[in-house]
Design a protein around this motif. Structure first.
Motif, PDB file in Angstrom:
ATOM      1  N   GLU A 103      10.436   5.965 -10.067  1.00 31.84           N
ATOM      2  CA  GLU A 103       9.596   5.385 -10.796  1.00 31.84           C
ATOM      3  C   GLU A 103       9.678   3.777 -10.114  1.00 31.84           C
ATOM      4  O   GLU A 103       8.507   3.121 -10.141  1.00 31.84           O
ATOM      5  N   ALA A 104      10.665   3.185  -9.385  1.00 31.70           N
ATOM      6  CA  ALA A 104      10.563   1.976  -8.846  1.00 31.70           C
ATOM      7  C   ALA A 104       9.869   1.893  -7.686  1.00 31.70           C
ATOM      8  O   ALA A 104       9.081   0.702  -7.416  1.00 31.70           O
ATOM      9  N   ASP A 118       5.670  -4.109 -13.646  1.00 32.75           N
ATOM     10  CA  ASP A 118       5.546  -5.041 -12.574  1.00 32.75           C
ATOM     11  C   ASP A 118       6.310  -5.095 -11.215  1.00 32.75           C
ATOM     12  O   ASP A 118       5.905  -5.769 -10.414  1.00 32.75           O
ATOM     13  N   ASP A 119       7.536  -4.636 -11.500  1.00 36.72           N
ATOM     14  CA  ASP A 119       8.409  -4.683 -10.343  1.00 36.72           C
ATOM     15  C   ASP A 119       8.565  -3.391  -9.422  1.00 36.72           C
ATOM     16  O   ASP A 119       9.284  -3.340  -8.364  1.00 36.72           O
ATOM     17  N   ARG A 151       3.040  -3.628  -6.923  1.00 37.83           N
ATOM     18  CA  ARG A 151       3.072  -4.762  -6.337  1.00 37.83           C
ATOM     19  C   ARG A 151       1.891  -5.023  -5.191  1.00 37.83           C
ATOM     20  O   ARG A 151       0.964  -5.476  -5.027  1.00 37.83           O
ATOM     21  N   VAL A 152       1.843  -3.411  -4.638  1.00 37.53           N
ATOM     22  CA  VAL A 152       0.584  -3.236  -3.635  1.00 37.53           C
ATOM     23  C   VAL A 152      -0.801  -3.416  -4.416  1.00 37.53           C
ATOM     24  O   VAL A 152      -1.725  -3.975  -4.128  1.00 37.53           O
ATOM     25  N   ASN A 153      -0.790  -2.679  -5.483  1.00 33.09           N
ATOM     26  CA  ASN A 153      -2.098  -2.648  -6.331  1.00 33.09           C
ATOM     27  C   ASN A 153      -2.351  -4.006  -6.869  1.00 33.09           C
ATOM     28  O   ASN A 153      -3.412  -4.401  -7.063  1.00 33.09           O
TER      29      ASN A 153
END
Length: 113
Positions: free
Chosen positions: A76-77, A84-85, A90-92
């Protein structure tokens, strides 16, 4: 940590399982005389994840389920698009045209998917 094809298959199965669909009755094997059924559930990947194992002791079953749930948390991470984390979020979320260096495991998972 599982860093194999099985981790990818687990994540894909969990992501596919997030969509609501009619559920067939669960087929649960009867516990053998020397095993106990152990169940656990947790809110992961935007849904309730339920696990059930047959183990020699309750403690052993809980440990097995915790290892499986820990792997789902790890996936999931990487793969969550609503946290958001998460690495994928982050890439999107990078501005268009901005250079992004994604985690190597995320790249491998996406390539395999």
């Amino acid at each position: 940590m599982i860093r194999t094809r099985s981790a990818t298959l687990l994540a894909a199965a969990l992501l596919a399982g997030c969509a609501p669909r009619p559920q067939a009755p669960a087929v649960v094997p009867a516990a053998a005389a020397d095993t106990v059924p152990v169940e656990r559930e947790a809110f992961l990947m935007g849904t309730t994840l339920r696990g059930r194992v047959l183990a020699p002791t309750r403690e052993a079953g809980l440990a097995t389920l915790e290892r499986a749930f820990a792997e789902v948390r790890r996936q999931e991470a990487l793969l969550s698009s609503w946290r958001d984390d998460a690495e994928l979020a982050r890439v999107n979320g990078a501005p268009p045209g901005a250079p992004v260096r994604p985690d190597a495991e995320l790249v491998a998972l996406l390539a395999e998917a």
